[in-house]
Design an enzyme around this catalytic site. Sequence first.
Site, mmCIF file in Angstrom:
data_model
loop_
_atom_site.group_PDB
_atom_site.id
_atom_site.type_symbol
_atom_site.label_atom_id
_atom_site.label_comp_id
_atom_site.label_asym_id
_atom_site.label_seq_id
_atom_site.Cartn_x
_atom_site.Cartn_y
_atom_site.Cartn_z
ATOM 1 N N ASP A 511 0.839 -1.190 0.000
ATOM 2 C CA ASP A 511 0.000 0.000 0.000
ATOM 3 C C ASP A 511 0.881 1.249 0.000
ATOM 4 O OD1 ASP A 511 -2.964 0.909 0.525
ATOM 5 O OD2 ASP A 511 -1.716 2.186 1.777
ATOM 6 N N ASN A 519 -2.843 12.960 -3.258
ATOM 7 C CA ASN A 519 -4.005 13.375 -4.053
ATOM 8 C C ASN A 519 -4.449 14.782 -3.680
ATOM 9 O OD1 ASN A 519 -4.738 11.602 -6.048
ATOM 10 N ND2 ASN A 519 -5.957 10.290 -4.735
ATOM 11 N N ASP A 528 -2.649 9.524 -9.796
ATOM 12 C CA ASP A 528 -2.668 8.397 -10.744
ATOM 13 C C ASP A 528 -1.261 8.090 -11.248
ATOM 14 O OD1 ASP A 528 -5.368 8.135 -10.477
ATOM 15 O OD2 ASP A 528 -5.876 9.145 -12.342
ATOM 16 N N GLU A 554 -4.878 2.323 -4.190
ATOM 17 C CA GLU A 554 -3.419 2.369 -4.145
ATOM 18 C C GLU A 554 -2.840 1.094 -3.540
ATOM 19 O OE1 GLU A 554 -4.838 4.340 -0.304
ATOM 20 O OE2 GLU A 554 -5.490 4.132 -2.371
#
Length: 635
Positions: A511, A519, A528, A554
């Site tokens: 992760d 973000n 992204d 993610e």
Amino acid sequence: MALDLATLSIVLFFISSIQAIVMLFIFRIIHNYPGMNYLLASCFFTALSGLVFALRGSFISDAPAILISNLSTFLAVIALNVGFSKFLGLSIAKKWLLATFLLFFISFFIFTLAIDDVSWRIILFSLLISGISFSNAGILLHHKIDSVRQTTRLASAVQLIFGAFFVIRAVITFFHKTSDIFVPTPLQLLVFFISIATIIICSYCFIIMAVQREHWEKKQANEQFQLIFETIPDTVLITGFETGEIVETNETFTEETGFSREEAIGKTPMELNLWLCSKERDAFMDMIQKQGFCKNVEIHIMTKTRKKISVLISANLMKMDQNLFIISVIRNISQSKELAKRLNTSEETFKAIMEQSPVSFMLTKTNGEIEYVNNKFLELTGYQEEEVIGKNPRILKSGYQSRKFYHNLWNTITSGCQWSGEIRNRKKNGEIMWEYVSLTPILDDEGNIIRYLGVQEDISNRKLKEDELKIQARTDMLTGVMNRRYFIEKAEKRLSEMNTLQEKAVFLMIDIDRFKDINDSFGHITGDKAIQIVARQCQKMIKHKDLFGRIGGEEFGALIFAQSQEEYKKAADDIRYSVENINLRHEGEEKIPLHISIGLTVYRPGEDTLESLMHRSDIALYQAKNDGRNRVAII
């Protein structure tokens, strides 16, 4: 009936029960997505809460009634949290939920047994409920499933309002102490009204989300099917198994038979007089009934203008909407059969026709030596005529087909039967091409084989489109690595093989640390890009025999095979260090720190399943997060 707490409790019980029954019926007729059973559990717990509260004093004393009612409400909100997470493909905040659950029990017993304080019990209960509701709202806002985006926004707004109300309730109770929870104050009544409204709206939002998701997936599947349906150069015919009525055709059907789609739909092939011979039809249907399929069966059909056509038909039974259909793929072989016939009568005329034909032809002697090729063959393969005449067709071999494949091919044609199938051949320049090849033995008047006629059709574009569709079905479109479904399918297969081979393996749950901060600070485009770069780096570090895929958001998974504990620990650390050294910059200037946490667990042959491995590695991942992130935790 007076508007009191008991009355509203009964209303809450009946509404939640009806919601559960309605959803149970709806979920049985649509796709059973993950998380749907948790919504049913949420309705059940809400109904139980209302029922227990209504029965207080009659069948249940006050203290147990309050505990069971509050616990049921709490479990209903937690069930929503887990249900939304599973449905939207997000990881479940197990430690956070467990912590709130334990805090609920501790606070309840402290302010019931040690300190009998109703107000503080209400305040802590309200704050815990609001915390989980805000968490639900966050889950509904931060997901990747576009097909349900509008509905999740509505459900998120409802969860925010629900959570905000309980915060207000806690504040009001702090300043205005409550001595008796069973007194129907306006605030207490409002609790029931808000709860009833929330369960109704969230339930219907969940139903709409499930319907929207199923509709989108069916639309995607239909588009892919339609693309293949319209791209395939052969005639495709779908008929009802019981009625025989034609339900769908492609454009090639009209080109080959002369019947328009409108003329064919709703009619049977018998009504259109397509079957030239009833015996052939009976034999075809007998094979379908006994085997469920047939492959490359030669039959004869009649066009609208009453022209006879020789075709090869392959068919399979297919179930759609609880009904059986026959999907048939029909290839016109009249041209090759007609040319073969002309060869027996006039070789010069036959060759003249072949020179003008848009189809590739090859004529060989019985020993396989090439005797003649037409211009289309030369154009397709890149060879000159003098380079192929006298040679064997094996000059086109790509090495893709096995020796057994060619052995079966030659056994078929040397026995006097036609062979048809797809072959991967190689052009003169080394380029690979896919061809649909029909090989027909040419017989003399006494039935002896004197030559073989090969008809080749270039199907490279069609195969390319088919391969693209296959790749789309198993690849995560953002990162290019295996998607969740294909990764799980491959991992389960490898684990089932390992049960017999007794190999050693570990599962890694990976992760990206503080991805939400990336973000929020740099935007979703940069987020992204971070996911893509991490995926590529991890894939680069994974050995060829190992598996790596995107689980969701993610989060990534890896199934690694190692010989010792030191080896798989080193593999996990190497992956983590390689990501740490990635140089990702925002708009070419500010460097963005990238770190990952890894939860690792060891596979126990004969005991573990992929699900248990993923569960344990998920626990290990959260342990790594809690220990400070950017580390590997092992269970």
